[in-house]
Write an enzyme that holds these catalytic residues in place. Structure first.
Site, PDB file in Angstrom:
ATOM      1  CB  SER A 163      -9.974  -9.681   0.161  1.00 30.15           C
ATOM      2  OG  SER A 163     -10.651  -9.339   0.087  1.00 30.15           O
ATOM      3  CG  ASP A 229      -1.436  14.121  -8.955  1.00 31.95           C
ATOM      4  OD1 ASP A 229      -0.191  14.380  -8.494  1.00 31.95           O
ATOM      5  OD2 ASP A 229      -0.983  13.857  -9.973  1.00 31.95           O
ATOM      6  CG  ASP A 232       2.363  14.371  -3.239  1.00 39.16           C
ATOM      7  OD1 ASP A 232       2.024  15.221  -4.469  1.00 39.16           O
ATOM      8  OD2 ASP A 232       2.733  12.682  -3.340  1.00 39.16           O
ATOM      9  CG  ASP A 236       3.022  11.691  -8.207  1.00 38.72           C
ATOM     10  OD1 ASP A 236       2.232  11.962  -8.670  1.00 38.72           O
ATOM     11  OD2 ASP A 236       3.755  11.075  -7.625  1.00 38.72           O
ATOM     12  CG  ASP A 380      -9.139  -2.149  -2.319  1.00 42.02           C
ATOM     13  OD1 ASP A 380     -10.102  -2.056  -3.117  1.00 42.02           O
ATOM     14  OD2 ASP A 380      -8.659  -2.646  -0.861  1.00 42.02           O
ATOM     15  CG  HIS A 418      -8.993  -5.318  -2.805  1.00 42.52           C
ATOM     16  ND1 HIS A 418      -9.045  -5.432  -1.851  1.00 42.52           N
ATOM     17  CD2 HIS A 418      -9.471  -7.056  -3.173  1.00 42.52           C
ATOM     18  CE1 HIS A 418      -9.707  -6.714  -2.063  1.00 42.52           C
ATOM     19  NE2 HIS A 418      -9.857  -7.659  -2.047  1.00 42.52           N
TER      20      HIS A 418
END
Length: 497
Positions: A163, A229, A232, A236, A380, A418
């Protein structure tokens, strides 16, 4: 302050503290440094070590507090830790793990106390300390203390943080390339002024009829996952490659009575603005927006972006504190007056030279063997991963293909929020198991043995339910088509074309 190795040797020889006990460090005479505490700490929760604390005063308005821990069983390495947010306190807990593994370690409050930015009002030198100077001063002081205590300096030095700490990491690489040999920068707030502009852009989009109640975030995330989703090869609950996600918020338009399962027209417009990121009147992108798929969870949008009220979001807190106390010097400044077409230029001019770690020319760092790892969670909600990708791409292009391959890596973590947390496998740094599962140990192996890191195997928090390879960008983890989808062994890192 800048000390050459010879200068440090002469200072230490003058006070005759080579190999001295811990308390003798209180007599070490370093310019602009006051050692307040030098005490032996017996083994307990932490290994036996020498604790040194004090302050550094590079300017009359500076008061940089620091702490250095020197383990009795030293591994001849130094690892410093950074700060989140506006800093304002020592990262004492962050030093525990490095100390347990034999590192000398250090932290600083960056020159002020408190979690907000009230300290910055009218104090330009303190802003500079926070921006970059304090971490460098801490580093130089820590190395002098290490050399005094052990009679030799660290063979290798590392910095790892996330951060604002990720911004500090890039500041070290860019401004002080001789400080560290290996640097890990997580979710860096390196474009600090542009981050603030993005936060303010979102706040204004959510003010009035565009406000999206936290109760609607579940529907937004579900729609995004439904669209992307499976991209790929496995469904999941994670979007492994949001760059290829073609999610249209318009599918959520309320067809009848408004509920938490749909969005009104103004809410859809606000959501599109958040995904888009701030642009000026000519359409020029000032900072990238957020990606779909990570809207819910304790560290999600409900905390950072669209809290119960705009003024309760963390975006509001950080952007208004920065604008009021650092950029505009006006405690009464109102975020609703922010005009991206004129006010961003003022904000950027005031603070970018001090706070932004934007320089992609990291050749001086690389030329002395420095290695840089970047990482960012795709979910994030504090800092968009798209900015980190942009920095990586520009730095790699500046270095050239061969040099970048030898010195630079980026890891993007599906389902991770994050600096950690989230539904994806989020244990990949600080596990201290081996170089395949821990980013710090992978960095060590890269710097010291010349073994370049490949995939890092991330896992869910205990009890471990899922492991997944975190691939060096631009590769992503692709399912092989058989075996458990919760086992990293059944995935291969590949570039998707």
């Amino acid at each position: 302050m800048k000390y050459t190795p010879m200068a440090i040797v002469l200072v230490l020889a003058a006070v005759n503290v080579y190999g001295a006990d811990c308390e003798a460090l209180s007599r070490l005479n370093l310019p602009s440094v006051t050692v307040k505490v030098a005490e032996n700490k017996p083994a307990g929760d932490l290994p036996a070590h020498c604790r040194v604390a004090g302050s550094i005063h590079p300017t009359p308005d500076s008061d940089i507090q620091f702490e250095v821990l020197l383990p009795e069983a030293w591994n001849h390495r130094f690892q410093a830790v950074g700060n989140g947010g506006f800093a304002g306190s020592l990262s004492i807990t962050g030093m525990a793990a490095p100390l347990r593994h034999g590192y000398a370690t250090a932290t600083t409050d960056t020159g002020h106390s408190g979690s907000d930015a009230a300290w910055a009002l009218g104090h330009r030198e303190k802003i500079i300390d926070y921006g970059h100077r304090a971490v460098h001063e801490m580093t130089v002081t820590a190395k002098a203390l290490i050399t005094a205590y052990y009679g030799v300096g660290p063979k290798k030095s590392y910095f790892a943080s996330c951060s604002n700490g990720g911004r500090q990491a890039l500041m070290e690489v860019q401004r002080y390339p001789g400080d560290y040999d290996g640097v890990i920068s997580g979710a860096p707030a390196n474009e600090f002024t542009r981050v603030a502009a993005g936060f303010l852009w979102n706040e204004i989009a959510l003010t009035g009829p565009g406000f999206i109640a936290p109760a609607k975030l579940k529907a937004i995330e579900a729609a995004a996952l439904a669209a992307c989703d499976a991209g790929d090869g496995v469904k999941d609950g994670l979007i492994s490659d949001p760059l290829r996600c073609r999610f249209d918020p318009g599918v959520l338009l309320c067809k009848g009575e408004e509920t938490d399962a749909c969005l009104t027209g103004p809410e859809i417009a606000a959501l599109r603005k958040i995904y888009q990121g701030p642009r000026d009147a000519r359409g020029k992108q000032i900072f990238p927006g957020f990606v779909p798929g990570g809207e819910t969870g304790p560290g999600g949008w409900g905390a950072w972006i669209t809290a119960a009220q705009v003024e309760k979001s963390l975006h509001y807190f950080f952007s208004t504190q920065m604008a009021k106390n650092m950029a505009f010097n006006d405690p009464a400044w109102d975020y609703k007056t922010f005009d991206v077409n004129k006010d961003f230029a003022r904000l950027d001019a005031a603070l970018a030279p001090v706070l932004n770690a934007s320089d992609v020319n990291i050749r001086p760092f690389v030329a002395r063997g420095g290695k840089l790892m970047l990482y960012h969670g795709w979910c994030d909600a504090a800092l968009t991963p798209l900015n980190t990708i942009d920095y990586y791409n520009r730095a790699a292009a500046k270095l050239g293909k061969k040099s970048a391959a030898n010195s630079l890596r980026l890891y993007l973590l599906p389902g991770v929020q994050h600096c950690g947390g989230g539904p994806g496998p989020n244990r990949f740094i600080g596990t201290w198991t081996d170089a395949e599962h821990d980013m710090v140990l992978a960095m060590e192996k890269w710097v010291e043995d010349g073994v370049a890191p490949r995939a890092i195997i991330a896992s869910s928090a205990p009890p471990v339910q899922r492991t997944r390879p975190i691939c060096p960008y631009p590769q992503i983890a692709k399912y092989n088509g058989s075996g458990s989808t919760d086992d990293a062994a059944n995935f291969t890192c590949a570039v998707v074309k």
